[in-house]
Design a protein around this motif. Structure first.
Motif, short mmCIF file in Angstrom:
data_model
loop_
_atom_site.label_atom_id
_atom_site.label_comp_id
_atom_site.label_asym_id
_atom_site.label_seq_id
_atom_site.Cartn_x
_atom_site.Cartn_y
_atom_site.Cartn_z
N THR A 125 0.86 -1.15 0.01
CA THR A 125 -0.06 0.05 -0.17
C THR A 125 0.79 1.02 0.15
OG1 THR A 125 -1.77 -1.25 1.28
CG2 THR A 125 -2.02 0.98 1.12
N LEU A 126 0.69 2.11 -0.91
CA LEU A 126 1.33 3.27 -1.09
C LEU A 126 0.84 4.38 -0.30
CD1 LEU A 126 1.73 3.38 -5.01
CD2 LEU A 126 3.56 2.40 -3.40
N PRO A 127 1.67 5.53 0.11
CA PRO A 127 1.05 6.60 0.70
C PRO A 127 0.02 7.27 0.25
CG PRO A 127 3.29 6.92 0.10
CD PRO A 127 3.02 5.74 -0.35
N LYS A 128 -0.87 8.06 0.75
CA LYS A 128 -1.80 8.89 0.28
C LYS A 128 -1.27 9.65 -0.92
CE LYS A 128 -6.16 10.35 -0.02
NZ LYS A 128 -6.76 10.20 -1.22
N SER A 129 -0.38 10.47 -0.55
CA SER A 129 0.31 11.40 -1.51
C SER A 129 1.99 11.40 -1.46
CB SER A 129 -0.40 12.51 -1.55
OG SER A 129 0.21 13.33 -0.35
N ALA A 130 2.42 11.94 -2.67
CA ALA A 130 3.77 12.02 -2.72
C ALA A 130 4.05 13.30 -3.76
CB ALA A 130 4.36 10.63 -3.33
N ASP A 131 5.33 13.71 -3.48
CA ASP A 131 5.79 14.73 -4.41
C ASP A 131 6.81 14.43 -5.28
OD1 ASP A 131 4.51 16.38 -2.32
OD2 ASP A 131 6.40 17.07 -1.49
N TYR A 132 6.51 14.78 -6.70
CA TYR A 132 7.37 14.43 -7.98
C TYR A 132 7.85 15.79 -8.66
CZ TYR A 132 5.32 9.95 -7.00
OH TYR A 132 5.26 8.69 -6.41
N GLU A 133 8.84 15.62 -9.40
CA GLU A 133 9.16 16.71 -10.06
C GLU A 133 8.55 16.56 -11.42
OE1 GLU A 133 13.09 18.72 -12.32
OE2 GLU A 133 13.55 17.07 -10.41
N ILE A 134 8.19 17.56 -11.94
CA ILE A 134 7.68 17.51 -13.64
C ILE A 134 8.75 17.56 -14.63
CG2 ILE A 134 6.47 19.01 -15.17
CD1 ILE A 134 4.37 17.80 -12.91
N LEU A 135 8.94 16.37 -15.19
CA LEU A 135 10.05 16.51 -16.11
C LEU A 135 9.76 17.11 -17.32
CD1 LEU A 135 11.01 12.46 -15.58
CD2 LEU A 135 12.01 14.71 -14.32
N GLU A 136 8.49 17.14 -17.87
CA GLU A 136 8.14 17.22 -19.17
C GLU A 136 6.81 17.90 -19.20
OE1 GLU A 136 7.46 15.46 -23.39
OE2 GLU A 136 9.42 15.01 -22.37
N TYR A 150 -6.77 21.58 -17.58
CA TYR A 150 -5.60 21.02 -17.31
C TYR A 150 -4.84 20.64 -18.62
CZ TYR A 150 -6.47 20.55 -12.39
OH TYR A 150 -6.91 20.83 -11.19
N LYS A 151 -3.38 20.44 -18.27
CA LYS A 151 -2.64 20.21 -19.60
C LYS A 151 -1.90 18.85 -19.18
CE LYS A 151 1.14 23.14 -18.13
NZ LYS A 151 2.33 24.10 -18.38
N PRO A 152 -1.30 18.06 -20.09
CA PRO A 152 -0.60 16.97 -19.69
C PRO A 152 0.74 17.05 -19.20
CG PRO A 152 -0.84 16.92 -22.07
CD PRO A 152 -1.59 18.05 -21.46
N ALA A 153 1.25 16.45 -18.37
CA ALA A 153 2.65 16.36 -17.96
C ALA A 153 3.26 14.92 -17.64
CB ALA A 153 2.70 17.26 -16.57
N ILE A 154 4.49 14.97 -17.60
CA ILE A 154 5.33 13.56 -17.29
C ILE A 154 6.20 13.95 -15.98
CG2 ILE A 154 6.98 11.97 -18.22
CD1 ILE A 154 5.92 12.71 -20.92
N ILE A 155 5.91 12.69 -15.24
CA ILE A 155 6.83 12.75 -13.90
C ILE A 155 7.70 11.44 -14.19
CG2 ILE A 155 4.97 13.93 -12.52
CD1 ILE A 155 4.27 11.25 -11.36
N MET A 162 -2.14 14.88 -15.26
CA MET A 162 -2.84 16.14 -15.86
C MET A 162 -2.37 17.31 -14.68
SD MET A 162 -3.97 15.42 -18.68
CE MET A 162 -5.12 16.65 -19.21
N VAL A 163 -1.93 18.34 -15.00
CA VAL A 163 -1.61 19.42 -14.16
C VAL A 163 -2.22 20.76 -14.50
CG1 VAL A 163 0.52 18.29 -13.37
CG2 VAL A 163 0.55 19.91 -15.41
N PRO A 164 -2.24 21.87 -13.68
CA PRO A 164 -3.02 22.96 -14.10
C PRO A 164 -1.99 23.80 -15.03
CG PRO A 164 -3.00 22.73 -11.60
CD PRO A 164 -2.21 21.74 -12.25
N PRO A 165 -2.44 24.62 -16.01
CA PRO A 165 -1.58 25.63 -16.68
C PRO A 165 -0.45 26.08 -16.15
CG PRO A 165 -3.87 26.02 -17.10
CD PRO A 165 -3.72 25.25 -15.83
N PHE A 166 -0.44 26.65 -14.81
CA PHE A 166 0.56 27.46 -14.26
C PHE A 166 1.71 26.48 -13.80
CE2 PHE A 166 -2.51 26.47 -10.87
CZ PHE A 166 -1.49 25.97 -9.83
N ILE A 167 1.71 25.31 -14.09
CA ILE A 167 2.81 24.16 -13.52
C ILE A 167 3.62 24.24 -14.74
CG2 ILE A 167 3.44 21.95 -12.91
CD1 ILE A 167 2.00 23.24 -10.88
N ASN A 168 4.97 24.28 -14.62
CA ASN A 168 5.92 24.12 -15.51
C ASN A 168 6.99 23.08 -15.25
OD1 ASN A 168 5.24 26.84 -16.92
ND2 ASN A 168 5.78 27.78 -14.87
#
Length: 187
Positions: A125-136, A150-155, A162-168
């Motif tokens: 069982t994984l934790p509820k949430s985790a932090d990841y860097e947006i690679l693309e 929302y726009k697609p992103a790759i971690i 899918m992430v909001p538009p302000f995520i780079n």
């Protein structure tokens, strides 16, 4: 531990027909004629086969006794994942089949819970949430879309979210480990 057939809910693990089964769906049915029953869809933990069963409400079923312990993910080794017990520092190997698609969002030192039945790891069982860097991610052209889209992103491991538009690219975001949905921008 014996439980009533009415207590079998999705996620419950039972011992039935000399195997361990996880309940995927359950529906309590009370027909006009005859006794009430619980219609359940089971999946074998060891073989992966499915089974639909009808248990009368008067029946008792053996609930599997599971031992849950905290572990830390270390690394991937061929067909296995290596975890370390948080208390004893003992390392164990868990088959990649046990965790399935969740393997893609495991990261080094991630705290997980592993449930054992007779010293065999069954559920990770994984934790509820985790932090990841947006690679693309795609750049947003000003005025191009409505702010709620929302726009697609790759971690890591080419997992698409899918992430909001302000995520780079390069930003760190928190995602829900179970649904793979964006929660918030992390600091």
């Amino acid at each position: 531990m014996k439980i009533s057939a009415n207590e079998i809910k999705p996620g419950t693990i039972i011992e039935y027909k000399n195997d361990l089964w996880r309940c995927l769906k359950s529906q309590a049915v009370k027909p006009g004629k005859g006794g009430a029953f619980n219609q359940v869809e089971l999946k074998s933990i060891t073989k992966g086969t499915k089974l639909n069963e009808r248990f009368r409400s008067s029946e008792t079923i053996e609930k599997a006794s599971l031992d849950e312990r905290d572990f830390q993910y270390l690394y991937s080794d061929n067909d296995n994942l290596v975890f370390m017990d948080s208390k004893s520092f003992e390392q164990i190997n868990v088959s990649k089949d046990t965790i399935g698609d969740d393997e893609n969002i495991l990261k080094e030192n991630m705290e997980v819970k592993i449930e054992f039945h007779e010293e065999n790891p069954l559920i990770v069982t994984l934790p509820k949430s985790a932090d990841y860097e947006i690679l693309e991610t795609e750049a947003v052209v000003k005025g191009q879309t409505v702010s709620s889209s929302y726009k697609p992103a790759i971690i890591q491991n080419n997992v698409k979210i899918m992430v909001p538009p302000f995520i780079n690219q390069g930003d760190t975001v928190s995602i829900d480990c179970h649904t793979r949905e964006y929660i918030k921008k992390a600091n």
